[in-house]
Design an enzyme around this catalytic site. Structure first.
Site, mmCIF file in Angstrom:
data_model
loop_
_atom_site.group_PDB
_atom_site.id
_atom_site.type_symbol
_atom_site.label_atom_id
_atom_site.label_comp_id
_atom_site.label_asym_id
_atom_site.label_seq_id
_atom_site.Cartn_x
_atom_site.Cartn_y
_atom_site.Cartn_z
ATOM 1 C CB VAL A 1 -0.936 0.010 1.231
ATOM 2 C CG1 VAL A 1 -1.773 1.281 1.278
ATOM 3 C CG2 VAL A 1 -1.826 -1.226 1.224
ATOM 4 C CE1 TYR B 1 0.382 -9.452 5.714
ATOM 5 C CE2 TYR B 1 2.595 -10.148 6.255
ATOM 6 C CZ TYR B 1 1.734 -9.432 5.460
ATOM 7 O OH TYR B 1 2.215 -8.695 4.413
ATOM 8 N N GLY C 1 -4.605 -2.445 3.009
ATOM 9 C CA GLY C 1 -3.836 -3.691 3.045
ATOM 10 C C GLY C 1 -4.678 -4.859 3.535
ATOM 11 C CG ASN D 1 6.869 -5.174 7.583
ATOM 12 O OD1 ASN D 1 6.208 -4.419 8.298
ATOM 13 N ND2 ASN D 1 6.730 -5.230 6.279
ATOM 14 N N GLY E 1 -7.031 0.645 6.076
ATOM 15 C CA GLY E 1 -7.707 -0.625 5.841
ATOM 16 C C GLY E 1 -7.480 -1.210 4.454
ATOM 17 N NE ARG F 1 -1.670 3.074 11.825
ATOM 18 C CZ ARG F 1 -1.584 1.860 12.372
ATOM 19 N NH1 ARG F 1 -0.803 0.948 11.839
ATOM 20 N NH2 ARG F 1 -2.286 1.538 13.448
#
Length: 177
Positions: free
Chosen positions: A96, A140, A106, A133, A104, A102
């Site tokens: 992104v 995830y 991704g 990361n 939404g 931030r």
């Protein structure tokens, strides 16, 4: 694949079109810079276009459209699990633009890839994440992904493949596989 607005209707997630390729490729450069790998990018938008939109494409991409431009993308392709004896999907990139993080995007892109994996009834969806990361890892894990601690990525570059000679390479030592 159907186009869909995000729950808050601030952006659109859809399959990539050929005219999205310049925006996707710009984000590929941005991703490489974020990961400290800009020198590794040797491809170009024309090659990407041919791989995504050839008669037999080797990969697929989704885009997030916001403010009439590509705000993010997910690029993926099929793989196969011999252990499961089922096809799978490998998510190569999820990116992104920094200006749109931030919001939404991704999460929406990854949810769409997950939906595609479920529709195709694949055995697994896999991808890599850099160990530093933390924001991506948190996303995830929040979505239910398992971060595998014992696996490492192995790679042979095009140059390594060109240099490969029958038998073991000298620097590989004498270890048998």
């Amino acid at each position: 694949m159907n186009n869909s607005l995000s729950p808050n209707a601030a952006f659109l997630i859809r399959s990539a079109h050929a005219d999205d390729v310049p925006g996707i490729f710009n984000l590929i450069i941005s991703l490489a810079e974020y990961e400290g790998l800009r020198s590794e990018v040797s491809g170009n938008a024309n090659a990407l276009r041919s791989h995504l939109f050839a008669p037999n494409p080797v990969a697929e991409a989704l885009v997030a459209i916001k403010d009439n431009g590509v705000a993010g993308y997910a690029l993926f392709y099929p793989n196969y699990s011999t252990f499961l004896t089922q096809p799978g999907i490998y998510l190569e990139d999820l990116c992104v633009s920094p200006a749109y993080r931030r919001q939404g995007i991704g999460t929406a892109l990854l949810r769409r890839v997950i939906h595609i994996a479920k529709e195709r009834q694949v055995g697994r969806l896999e991808w890599n994440v850099l160990e530093w990361n933390a924001p991506a890892i948190a996303l995830y894990q929040n979505l239910g992904a398992e971060i595998l601690p014992d696996w490492r990525t192995c790679r042979m570059t095009a140059q390594t493949l060109r240099e490969f000679k029958q038998g073991l390479r000298k620097r590989a030592g004498n270890a048998d596989l």
